[in-house]
Design a protein around this motif. Structure first.
Motif, PDB file in Angstrom:
ATOM      1  N   GLU A  82     -12.573-123.947   8.879  1.00  0.00           N
ATOM      2  CA  GLU A  82     -13.373-122.797   9.305  1.00  0.00           C
ATOM      3  C   GLU A  82     -13.240-121.656   8.302  1.00  0.00           C
ATOM      4  OE1 GLU A  82     -12.287-121.549  13.183  1.00  0.00           O
ATOM      5  OE2 GLU A  82     -12.946-123.411  14.161  1.00  0.00           O
ATOM      6  N   PHE A  83     -14.317-120.915   8.146  1.00  0.00           N
ATOM      7  CA  PHE A  83     -14.276-119.704   7.341  1.00  0.00           C
ATOM      8  C   PHE A  83     -13.978-118.527   8.261  1.00  0.00           C
ATOM      9  CE2 PHE A  83     -16.451-115.825   5.909  1.00  0.00           C
ATOM     10  CZ  PHE A  83     -15.788-115.622   4.704  1.00  0.00           C
ATOM     11  N   THR A  84     -12.974-117.733   7.908  1.00  0.00           N
ATOM     12  CA  THR A  84     -12.607-116.555   8.684  1.00  0.00           C
ATOM     13  C   THR A  84     -12.720-115.323   7.799  1.00  0.00           C
ATOM     14  OG1 THR A  84     -11.026-117.847   9.992  1.00  0.00           O
ATOM     15  CG2 THR A  84     -10.824-115.444  10.071  1.00  0.00           C
ATOM     16  N   PRO A  85     -13.625-114.392   8.118  1.00  0.00           N
ATOM     17  CA  PRO A  85     -13.721-113.172   7.319  1.00  0.00           C
ATOM     18  C   PRO A  85     -12.557-112.238   7.613  1.00  0.00           C
ATOM     19  CG  PRO A  85     -15.201-113.041   9.195  1.00  0.00           C
ATOM     20  CD  PRO A  85     -14.597-114.422   9.231  1.00  0.00           C
ATOM     21  N   VAL A  86     -12.295-111.335   6.701  1.00  0.00           N
ATOM     22  CA  VAL A  86     -11.282-110.326   6.972  1.00  0.00           C
ATOM     23  C   VAL A  86     -11.729-109.495   8.158  1.00  0.00           C
ATOM     24  CG1 VAL A  86     -10.479-110.227   4.586  1.00  0.00           C
ATOM     25  CG2 VAL A  86     -12.315-108.708   5.337  1.00  0.00           C
ATOM     26  N   ARG A  87     -10.780-109.037   8.963  1.00  0.00           N
ATOM     27  CA  ARG A  87     -11.120-108.316  10.192  1.00  0.00           C
ATOM     28  C   ARG A  87     -11.824-106.994   9.907  1.00  0.00           C
ATOM     29  NH1 ARG A  87      -5.840-109.746  11.723  1.00  0.00           N
ATOM     30  NH2 ARG A  87      -5.179-107.605  11.287  1.00  0.00           N
ATOM     31  N   ASP A  88     -11.362-106.286   8.923  1.00  0.00           N
ATOM     32  CA  ASP A  88     -11.918-104.980   8.602  1.00  0.00           C
ATOM     33  C   ASP A  88     -12.083-104.929   7.094  1.00  0.00           C
ATOM     34  OD1 ASP A  88     -12.616-102.393   8.214  1.00  0.00           O
ATOM     35  OD2 ASP A  88     -10.844-101.500   9.121  1.00  0.00           O
ATOM     36  N   SER A  89     -13.300-105.198   6.621  1.00  0.00           N
ATOM     37  CA  SER A  89     -13.507-105.307   5.180  1.00  0.00           C
ATOM     38  C   SER A  89     -13.181-104.015   4.449  1.00  0.00           C
ATOM     39  CB  SER A  89     -14.947-105.723   4.890  1.00  0.00           C
ATOM     40  OG  SER A  89     -15.865-104.754   5.370  1.00  0.00           O
ATOM     41  N   SER A  90     -13.243-102.891   5.144  1.00  0.00           N
ATOM     42  CA  SER A  90     -12.935-101.628   4.484  1.00  0.00           C
ATOM     43  C   SER A  90     -11.460-101.526   4.117  1.00  0.00           C
ATOM     44  CB  SER A  90     -13.327-100.449   5.383  1.00  0.00           C
ATOM     45  OG  SER A  90     -12.537-100.421   6.554  1.00  0.00           O
ATOM     46  N   ARG A  91     -10.622-102.349   4.760  1.00  0.00           N
ATOM     47  CA  ARG A  91      -9.195-102.348   4.441  1.00  0.00           C
ATOM     48  C   ARG A  91      -8.920-103.053   3.116  1.00  0.00           C
ATOM     49  NH1 ARG A  91      -5.586-105.197   7.947  1.00  0.00           N
ATOM     50  NH2 ARG A  91      -4.016-104.153   6.677  1.00  0.00           N
ATOM     51  N   ALA A  92      -9.760-104.004   2.770  1.00  0.00           N
ATOM     52  CA  ALA A  92      -9.542-104.748   1.536  1.00  0.00           C
ATOM     53  C   ALA A  92      -9.952-103.878   0.353  1.00  0.00           C
ATOM     54  CB  ALA A  92     -10.362-106.034   1.545  1.00  0.00           C
ATOM     55  N   PRO A  93      -9.033-103.605  -0.563  1.00  0.00           N
ATOM     56  CA  PRO A  93      -9.362-102.717  -1.674  1.00  0.00           C
ATOM     57  C   PRO A  93     -10.241-103.410  -2.723  1.00  0.00           C
ATOM     58  CG  PRO A  93      -7.176-103.616  -1.977  1.00  0.00           C
ATOM     59  CD  PRO A  93      -7.645-104.094  -0.630  1.00  0.00           C
ATOM     60  N   TRP A  94     -11.117-102.641  -3.326  1.00  0.00           N
ATOM     61  CA  TRP A  94     -11.725-103.086  -4.568  1.00  0.00           C
ATOM     62  C   TRP A  94     -10.656-102.944  -5.638  1.00  0.00           C
ATOM     63  CZ3 TRP A  94     -16.015-105.725  -5.137  1.00  0.00           C
ATOM     64  CH2 TRP A  94     -17.035-105.612  -4.186  1.00  0.00           C
ATOM     65  N   VAL A  95     -10.385-104.019  -6.354  1.00  0.00           N
ATOM     66  CA  VAL A  95      -9.339-104.021  -7.368  1.00  0.00           C
ATOM     67  C   VAL A  95      -9.995-104.144  -8.747  1.00  0.00           C
ATOM     68  CG1 VAL A  95      -7.305-105.219  -8.233  1.00  0.00           C
ATOM     69  CG2 VAL A  95      -7.683-105.018  -5.768  1.00  0.00           C
ATOM     70  N   PHE A  96      -9.623-103.241  -9.644  1.00  0.00           N
ATOM     71  CA  PHE A  96     -10.212-103.255 -10.980  1.00  0.00           C
ATOM     72  C   PHE A  96      -9.696-104.443 -11.779  1.00  0.00           C
ATOM     73  CE2 PHE A  96      -9.952-102.193 -15.507  1.00  0.00           C
ATOM     74  CZ  PHE A  96     -11.305-102.017 -15.772  1.00  0.00           C
ATOM     75  N   ASP A  97     -10.630-105.106 -12.512  1.00  0.00           N
ATOM     76  CA  ASP A  97     -10.242-106.271 -13.288  1.00  0.00           C
ATOM     77  C   ASP A  97     -10.513-106.105 -14.775  1.00  0.00           C
ATOM     78  OD1 ASP A  97      -9.363-108.783 -13.946  1.00  0.00           O
ATOM     79  OD2 ASP A  97     -11.154-109.822 -13.282  1.00  0.00           O
ATOM     80  N   PHE A  98     -11.741-105.682 -15.155  1.00  0.00           N
ATOM     81  CA  PHE A  98     -12.122-105.814 -16.554  1.00  0.00           C
ATOM     82  C   PHE A  98     -13.254-104.854 -16.876  1.00  0.00           C
ATOM     83  CE2 PHE A  98     -11.480-108.595 -20.176  1.00  0.00           C
ATOM     84  CZ  PHE A  98     -12.667-108.536 -20.894  1.00  0.00           C
ATOM     85  N   THR A  99     -13.259-104.333 -18.116  1.00  0.00           N
ATOM     86  CA  THR A  99     -14.388-103.554 -18.607  1.00  0.00           C
ATOM     87  C   THR A  99     -15.160-104.401 -19.599  1.00  0.00           C
ATOM     88  OG1 THR A  99     -13.229-101.445 -18.374  1.00  0.00           O
ATOM     89  CG2 THR A  99     -15.126-101.477 -19.834  1.00  0.00           C
ATOM     90  N   ARG A 100     -16.425-104.668 -19.300  1.00  0.00           N
ATOM     91  CA  ARG A 100     -17.284-105.431 -20.201  1.00  0.00           C
ATOM     92  C   ARG A 100     -18.003-104.490 -21.166  1.00  0.00           C
ATOM     93  NH1 ARG A 100     -16.874-110.918 -21.080  1.00  0.00           N
ATOM     94  NH2 ARG A 100     -15.959-111.871 -19.223  1.00  0.00           N
ATOM     95  N   GLY A 101     -18.499-105.033 -22.269  1.00  0.00           N
ATOM     96  CA  GLY A 101     -19.127-104.210 -23.286  1.00  0.00           C
ATOM     97  C   GLY A 101     -20.475-103.653 -22.895  1.00  0.00           C
ATOM     98  N   SER A 102     -21.160-104.331 -21.973  1.00  0.00           N
ATOM     99  CA  SER A 102     -22.460-103.867 -21.509  1.00  0.00           C
ATOM    100  C   SER A 102     -22.730-104.456 -20.130  1.00  0.00           C
ATOM    101  CB  SER A 102     -23.575-104.252 -22.494  1.00  0.00           C
ATOM    102  OG  SER A 102     -23.675-105.656 -22.600  1.00  0.00           O
ATOM    103  N   ALA A 103     -23.830-104.020 -19.531  1.00  0.00           N
ATOM    104  CA  ALA A 103     -24.099-104.402 -18.148  1.00  0.00           C
ATOM    105  C   ALA A 103     -24.437-105.881 -17.987  1.00  0.00           C
ATOM    106  CB  ALA A 103     -25.235-103.546 -17.591  1.00  0.00           C
ATOM    107  N   ALA A 104     -25.169-106.449 -18.929  1.00  0.00           N
ATOM    108  CA  ALA A 104     -25.587-107.847 -18.790  1.00  0.00           C
ATOM    109  C   ALA A 104     -24.404-108.804 -18.695  1.00  0.00           C
ATOM    110  CB  ALA A 104     -26.526-108.235 -19.934  1.00  0.00           C
ATOM    111  N   PRO A 105     -23.429-108.743 -19.603  1.00  0.00           N
ATOM    112  CA  PRO A 105     -22.279-109.645 -19.441  1.00  0.00           C
ATOM    113  C   PRO A 105     -21.429-109.332 -18.223  1.00  0.00           C
ATOM    114  CG  PRO A 105     -21.951-108.188 -21.322  1.00  0.00           C
ATOM    115  CD  PRO A 105     -23.380-108.026 -20.896  1.00  0.00           C
ATOM    116  N   CYS A 106     -21.412-108.073 -17.776  1.00  0.00           N
ATOM    117  CA  CYS A 106     -20.680-107.778 -16.553  1.00  0.00           C
ATOM    118  C   CYS A 106     -21.330-108.507 -15.382  1.00  0.00           C
ATOM    119  CB  CYS A 106     -20.640-106.273 -16.285  1.00  0.00           C
ATOM    120  SG  CYS A 106     -19.490-105.811 -14.958  1.00  0.00           S
ATOM    121  N   ALA A 107     -22.651-108.431 -15.291  1.00  0.00           N
ATOM    122  CA  ALA A 107     -23.367-109.128 -14.228  1.00  0.00           C
ATOM    123  C   ALA A 107     -23.170-110.640 -14.329  1.00  0.00           C
ATOM    124  CB  ALA A 107     -24.850-108.792 -14.288  1.00  0.00           C
TER     125      ALA A 107
END
Length: 226
Positions: free
Chosen positions: A174-199
């Motif tokens: 079964e897939f179980t979503p997090v109870r409160d998505s606002s609790r899950a932090p956005w965590v920074f990973d990487f800076t890309r050189g431009s928008a296209a490769p980031c996408a």
């Protein structure tokens, strides 16, 4: 405890699949090289299709790539049709734009059932908001969805900051979503050189670092067992 119609009390186990899976990964304490450590989460994943350790799945952001440079090509690795049956511990589903997943077979220490098999699911986001620290694993701003709308065509080339977020787990079919998505932090990973490769690559970057980078993995998953 719940009483039946006759007033007889019964104890029932309350399960929290998100916490149970993440806690089992944390408590296993295996680093990227498969060695025991006191600081890292379990590292080794499982590809149910062919048994390799490439347990990463991801799909880039088609709409943003098209807005950035007119292309619709993004980096994608979907679950195979054979895996979409809930075996190997999780409820596998086809990933949508920006989503990523990492599978775990529960036997990475060499001891059977050393931790739970399952899937960590998440989403990715390219934003123009830069975190106060760009060290990988830095917790990001939780409202980037509202502050940095993807249809911001005028500023789209500034959307180069890749963030990652856990959205749920697949355990016991079964897939179980997090109870409160606002609790899950956005965590920074990487800076890309431009928008296209980031996408194109942000979802891949998230899956890669959850799979291979112990400190980043802890940042993404750690909130679930606090």
């Amino acid at each position: 405890m719940v009483e039946d119609d006759n007033g007889t009390p019964h104890w029932y186990l309350i399960k929290d699949p998100v916490r149970d899976l993440v806690k089992s990964l944390r408590d296993n304490k295996i680093n990227n090289a498969g060695e025991t450590t006191t600081t890292a989460y379990a590292a080794n994943g499982f590809d149910g299709a062919n048994g390799t350790v490439d347990s990463r799945y991801y799909r880039g952001y088609v709409a943003m790539r098209k807005l950035a440079d007119g292309s619709t090509s993004v980096y994608t690795r979907q679950f195979t049709s054979a895996m979409l049956n809930g075996t190997n511990g999780g409820q596998y589903k086809t990933l949508s734009d920006q989503e990523w997943a990492v599978t775990w077979n529960g036997n990475e220490t060499g001891t059977a059932n050393s931790f739970l098999p399952g899937v960590i699911y998440g989403t990715s986001r390219c934003a123009k908001t830069k975190p106060s620290s760009t060290a990988v694993g830095t917790e990001g701003w939780n409202t980037i969805e509202n502050s940095d709308p993807v249809n911001d065509a005028e500023n789209i080339q500034s959307y180069v900051q890749c963030y990652c977020k856990m959205t749920g787990v697949g355990v016991d079919g079964e897939f179980t979503p997090v109870r409160d998505s606002s609790r899950a932090p956005w965590v920074f990973d990487f800076t890309r050189g431009s928008a296209a490769p980031c996408a194109t690559y942000c979802a891949y970057d998230c899956a890669y670092d959850v799979r291979f980078n112990a400190s980043f993995r802890s940042a993404v998953l750690g909130w679930a067992v606090e």
